[in-house]
Design a protein around this motif. Structure first.
Motif, mmCIF file in Angstrom:
data_model
loop_
_atom_site.group_PDB
_atom_site.id
_atom_site.type_symbol
_atom_site.label_atom_id
_atom_site.label_comp_id
_atom_site.label_asym_id
_atom_site.label_seq_id
_atom_site.Cartn_x
_atom_site.Cartn_y
_atom_site.Cartn_z
ATOM 1 N N LEU A 184 0.844 -1.190 0.000
ATOM 2 C CA LEU A 184 0.000 0.000 0.000
ATOM 3 C C LEU A 184 0.877 1.238 0.000
ATOM 4 O O LEU A 184 1.746 1.387 0.868
ATOM 5 N N ILE A 185 0.652 2.124 -0.964
ATOM 6 C CA ILE A 185 1.462 3.339 -1.101
ATOM 7 C C ILE A 185 0.522 4.541 -1.093
ATOM 8 O O ILE A 185 -0.184 4.809 -2.077
ATOM 9 N N ASP A 186 0.490 5.265 0.019
ATOM 10 C CA ASP A 186 -0.406 6.423 0.160
ATOM 11 C C ASP A 186 0.123 7.291 1.302
ATOM 12 O O ASP A 186 0.500 6.768 2.356
ATOM 13 N N ASP A 187 0.155 8.598 1.091
ATOM 14 C CA ASP A 187 0.689 9.489 2.124
ATOM 15 C C ASP A 187 -0.384 10.065 3.039
ATOM 16 O O ASP A 187 -0.074 10.865 3.921
ATOM 17 N N GLU A 188 -1.644 9.670 2.856
ATOM 18 C CA GLU A 188 -2.725 10.175 3.699
ATOM 19 C C GLU A 188 -3.097 9.121 4.742
ATOM 20 O O GLU A 188 -3.581 8.035 4.393
ATOM 21 N N PRO A 189 -2.905 9.404 6.029
ATOM 22 C CA PRO A 189 -3.197 8.418 7.080
ATOM 23 C C PRO A 189 -4.637 7.910 7.053
ATOM 24 O O PRO A 189 -4.872 6.711 7.246
ATOM 25 N N LEU A 190 -5.599 8.795 6.805
ATOM 26 C CA LEU A 190 -6.999 8.363 6.780
ATOM 27 C C LEU A 190 -7.259 7.407 5.616
ATOM 28 O O LEU A 190 -7.984 6.417 5.753
ATOM 29 N N ALA A 191 -6.665 7.699 4.467
ATOM 30 C CA ALA A 191 -6.816 6.819 3.313
ATOM 31 C C ALA A 191 -6.153 5.474 3.580
ATOM 32 O O ALA A 191 -6.688 4.419 3.223
ATOM 33 N N GLN A 192 -4.980 5.502 4.221
ATOM 34 C CA GLN A 192 -4.307 4.260 4.598
ATOM 35 C C GLN A 192 -5.203 3.408 5.491
ATOM 36 O O GLN A 192 -5.373 2.205 5.271
ATOM 37 N N ASP A 193 -5.774 4.051 6.523
ATOM 38 C CA ASP A 193 -6.607 3.317 7.480
ATOM 39 C C ASP A 193 -7.817 2.685 6.792
ATOM 40 O O ASP A 193 -8.181 1.537 7.084
#
Length: 245
Positions: free
Chosen positions: A9-18
């Motif tokens: 998973l590659i994403d810099d937004e914590p909410l999107a990661q969660d």
């Protein structure tokens, strides 16, 4: 027991990661092997872990997601792009990503994307029991091989204007040509790159690049075909209007 797909998973937004990690946790077919918040970290993890699948955001610090893809060594992995910006979708198609998801990603839409990956893998390995006689595979050049009677026709996805379901057949409208193939529209839909193609009612899939205009209730195609938007699909078409054709 089926081996789960190892995903990075590659994403810099914590909410999107969660949110994505929660979706993944509900799917036994997936296993998270790493999470990266920027492109450099993603490259290091990719080289170390060699995942089967990338869940890739586009807006990353210093290097965007498509630049990241072009810098990865070795054989390209399967990729699902996840972004808050629909304008990145066409470039995703050019980079041969399996699917393009707009944030926030719903669980049902995520499941559809993962299913596409599984079917592409099965098709590439030649082990899928669900492939119809149309022998349909999306090639790296963005073409579909479709059986029309006793002929096999290569169709460039971008050339498709619309697809109409007719029971166990589909009618594919191309510029100056109509291809009829013995298969279910639902099977063909799973191979088409999203969001370039959207289902607008039970019988029709349209190429969004070939839409002349729409008011959310009906769609006028560039070839003069008018299609009514089904109630179930008006939210998708409405989103298309809000984000621009």
């Amino acid at each position: 027991m089926v081996t789960p797909l190892r995903c990075l998973l590659i994403d810099d937004e914590p909410l999107a990661q969660d949110l994505l990690l929660d979706h993944i946790a509900q799917l036994p077919a997936l296993e998270v092997v790493g999470v990266a918040s920027n492109a450099l970290q993603a490259i290091e993890l990719y080289q170390e872990l060699r995942p089967d699948l990338l869940l890739l955001d586009i807006n990353l610090p210093r290097m965007n997601g498509y630049e990241l893809l072009s810098s990865l060594p070795g054989k390209a992995p399967w990729v699902i792009v996840i972004s808050g910006y629909q304008e990145f979708a066409f470039e995703g198609f050019e980079n041969n990503v399996v699917d393009f998801l707009l944030k926030p990603v719903t669980f049902s839409r995520f499941v559809r994307a993962v299913t596409k990956v599984q079917e592409r893998i099965q098709a590439a390995e030649g082990v899928s029991p669900t492939l119809p006689l149309a022998t349909q595979v999306l090639s790296p050049t963005g073409q579909l091989s479709i059986k029309d009677g006793n002929k096999l026709i290569n169709i460039v996805c971008q050339d498709i204007i619309l697809i109409e379901a007719m029971s166990d057949y589909v009618k594919i409208q191309l510029p100056g040509q109509v291809v009829v193939s013995h298969q279910r529209v639902s099977a063909l839909e799973k191979l088409l790159p999203a969001p370039m193609f959207i289902r607008v009612n039970r019988s029709f899939i349209v190429n969004t690049a070939k839409i002349l205009e729409t008011n959310g209730q009906r769609i006028e195609m560039q070839n003069g075909h008018t299609i009514r938007v089904g109630p179930t699909y008006r939210g998708v078409v409405g989103s298309l209007i809000r984000n621009g054709l």
